[in-house]
Design a protein around this motif. Structure first.
Motif, PDB file in Angstrom:
ATOM      1  N   ARG A 126       0.831  -1.201   0.000  1.00  0.00           N
ATOM      2  CA  ARG A 126       0.000   0.000   0.000  1.00  0.00           C
ATOM      3  C   ARG A 126       0.868   1.255   0.000  1.00  0.00           C
ATOM      4  O   ARG A 126       0.600   2.224  -0.719  1.00  0.00           O
ATOM      5  CB  ARG A 126      -0.935   0.012   1.207  1.00  0.00           C
ATOM      6  N   SER A 178      -4.621   7.173  -2.010  1.00  0.00           N
ATOM      7  CA  SER A 178      -3.484   7.146  -1.093  1.00  0.00           C
ATOM      8  C   SER A 178      -2.411   8.140  -1.488  1.00  0.00           C
ATOM      9  O   SER A 178      -1.697   8.682  -0.640  1.00  0.00           O
ATOM     10  CB  SER A 178      -2.878   5.736  -1.040  1.00  0.00           C
ATOM     11  N   GLU A 191      -4.077   8.573   5.904  1.00  0.00           N
ATOM     12  CA  GLU A 191      -3.737   7.364   6.650  1.00  0.00           C
ATOM     13  C   GLU A 191      -4.234   6.142   5.904  1.00  0.00           C
ATOM     14  O   GLU A 191      -5.389   6.106   5.465  1.00  0.00           O
ATOM     15  CB  GLU A 191      -4.370   7.410   8.049  1.00  0.00           C
ATOM     16  N   LEU A 192      -3.383   5.140   5.754  1.00  0.00           N
ATOM     17  CA  LEU A 192      -3.761   3.906   5.068  1.00  0.00           C
ATOM     18  C   LEU A 192      -4.306   2.925   6.098  1.00  0.00           C
ATOM     19  O   LEU A 192      -3.565   2.190   6.739  1.00  0.00           O
ATOM     20  CB  LEU A 192      -2.554   3.314   4.332  1.00  0.00           C
ATOM     21  N   ARG A 193      -5.606   2.944   6.260  1.00  0.00           N
ATOM     22  CA  ARG A 193      -6.254   2.087   7.247  1.00  0.00           C
ATOM     23  C   ARG A 193      -6.521   0.704   6.655  1.00  0.00           C
ATOM     24  O   ARG A 193      -6.792   0.568   5.463  1.00  0.00           O
ATOM     25  CB  ARG A 193      -7.556   2.736   7.707  1.00  0.00           C
ATOM     26  N   PRO A 194      -6.469  -0.346   7.474  1.00  0.00           N
ATOM     27  CA  PRO A 194      -6.673  -1.703   6.951  1.00  0.00           C
ATOM     28  C   PRO A 194      -8.092  -1.910   6.450  1.00  0.00           C
ATOM     29  O   PRO A 194      -9.058  -1.341   6.980  1.00  0.00           O
ATOM     30  CB  PRO A 194      -6.361  -2.597   8.165  1.00  0.00           C
ATOM     31  N   VAL A 195      -8.224  -2.712   5.406  1.00  0.00           N
ATOM     32  CA  VAL A 195      -9.521  -3.056   4.828  1.00  0.00           C
ATOM     33  C   VAL A 195      -9.605  -4.577   4.752  1.00  0.00           C
ATOM     34  O   VAL A 195      -8.684  -5.222   4.258  1.00  0.00           O
ATOM     35  CB  VAL A 195      -9.688  -2.448   3.411  1.00  0.00           C
ATOM     36  N   CYS A 204      -8.944   0.881  -0.896  1.00  0.00           N
ATOM     37  CA  CYS A 204      -9.157   1.761   0.256  1.00  0.00           C
ATOM     38  C   CYS A 204     -10.564   2.340   0.253  1.00  0.00           C
ATOM     39  O   CYS A 204     -11.150   2.572   1.317  1.00  0.00           O
ATOM     40  CB  CYS A 204      -8.133   2.901   0.253  1.00  0.00           C
ATOM     41  N   ARG A 227     -13.943   1.462   2.316  1.00  0.00           N
ATOM     42  CA  ARG A 227     -14.290   1.958   3.641  1.00  0.00           C
ATOM     43  C   ARG A 227     -15.221   3.162   3.577  1.00  0.00           C
ATOM     44  O   ARG A 227     -15.902   3.467   4.564  1.00  0.00           O
ATOM     45  CB  ARG A 227     -13.026   2.353   4.408  1.00  0.00           C
TER      46      ARG A 227
END
Length: 227
Positions: free
Chosen positions: A50, A68, A74-78, A104, A107
């Motif tokens: 990512r 991104s 912020e690269l939040r988990p998916v 991403c 979300r």
């Protein structure tokens, strides 16, 4: 191991190499060779796929620059649970981005789906209406409709507000969340905007719209097929 990018410090006293690898790699000998070659301090930094997509940038399947790389702070988990809640395909190849991980933008609409489904009876639940026992087959949260099926196989589509009135007429208890979410007149509540996590400049709102263009037609076709 794959080299992704290299970056000089402004005074050219430090050179950073960014790479991806499935596991940790010992580069101590390579660092010494690179330091001798470039006559600078060398740093080898391992990053995830990512982060690699964020650094290299590109155009996603929606036709726009990667979130991104353009604005996402912020690269939040998916995970697949997010796609499951939205009734999307669970085939990773269909909902993955250029980095190979789940997109991403999955979300962006997730909170809307979670809150909207609280106003509907759960799929598979048996309801007692004036017509008898009926099973909830599908919920259409965009058009506020519920698909029901009787024991003889006959199906019908009922507006959510009308279903509430039918349940009350039959003396059936309203499913949890359905009574609290709908006012007495049966009209859906207006959103106050608290459920949407939008940035001030509206960038995320535009990204929500672009993901709807990518994914919603598939949902609409599946919903039509169930009816």
């Amino acid at each position: 191991m794959k080299l992704s990018d290299a970056e000089w410090q402004w005074d050219r006293k430090k050179l950073t190499f960014y790479f991806t690898a499935e596991k940790r790699v010992d580069f101590r000998n390579l660092v010494r060779d690179l330091a001798s070659l470039f006559r600078a301090r060398i740093e080898l930094k391992q990053i995830g796929v990512r982060d690699e997509a964020k650094r290299l940038d590109g155009v996603g399947r929606c036709g726009r620059q990667y979130c991104s790389a353009s604005w996402l702070p912020e690269l939040r988990p998916v995970n697949l649970g997010v796609a499951k809640d939205q009734h999307l395909s669970l085939n990773p190849s269909q909902i993955s981005g250029a980095c190979g991980r789940l997109m991403c933008c999955l979300r962006y609409e997730h909170e809307f789906y979670v809150q909207s489904r609280k106003r509907f009876p759960k799929e598979g639940k048996m309801l007692v209406t004036p017509r008898g026992e009926e099973k909830v087959v599908a919920n259409d949260i965009f058009n506020e409709r519920v698909t029901l099926r009787m024991s003889d196989g006959e199906s019908r589509v009922v507006p959510l507000a009308a279903l509430r009135l039918e349940l009350e007429a039959a003396g059936s208890p309203l499913p949890f969340g359905m009574a609290a979410a709908l006012p007495a007149d049966g009209t859906p509540p207006e959103s106050n905007g608290d459920d949407a996590d939008l940035s001030d400049d509206g960038v995320e709102e535009r990204c929500i719209t672009r993901f709807q263009r990518c994914a919603r037609p598939r949902r609409a076709r599946r919903a039509a097929g169930r009816q």
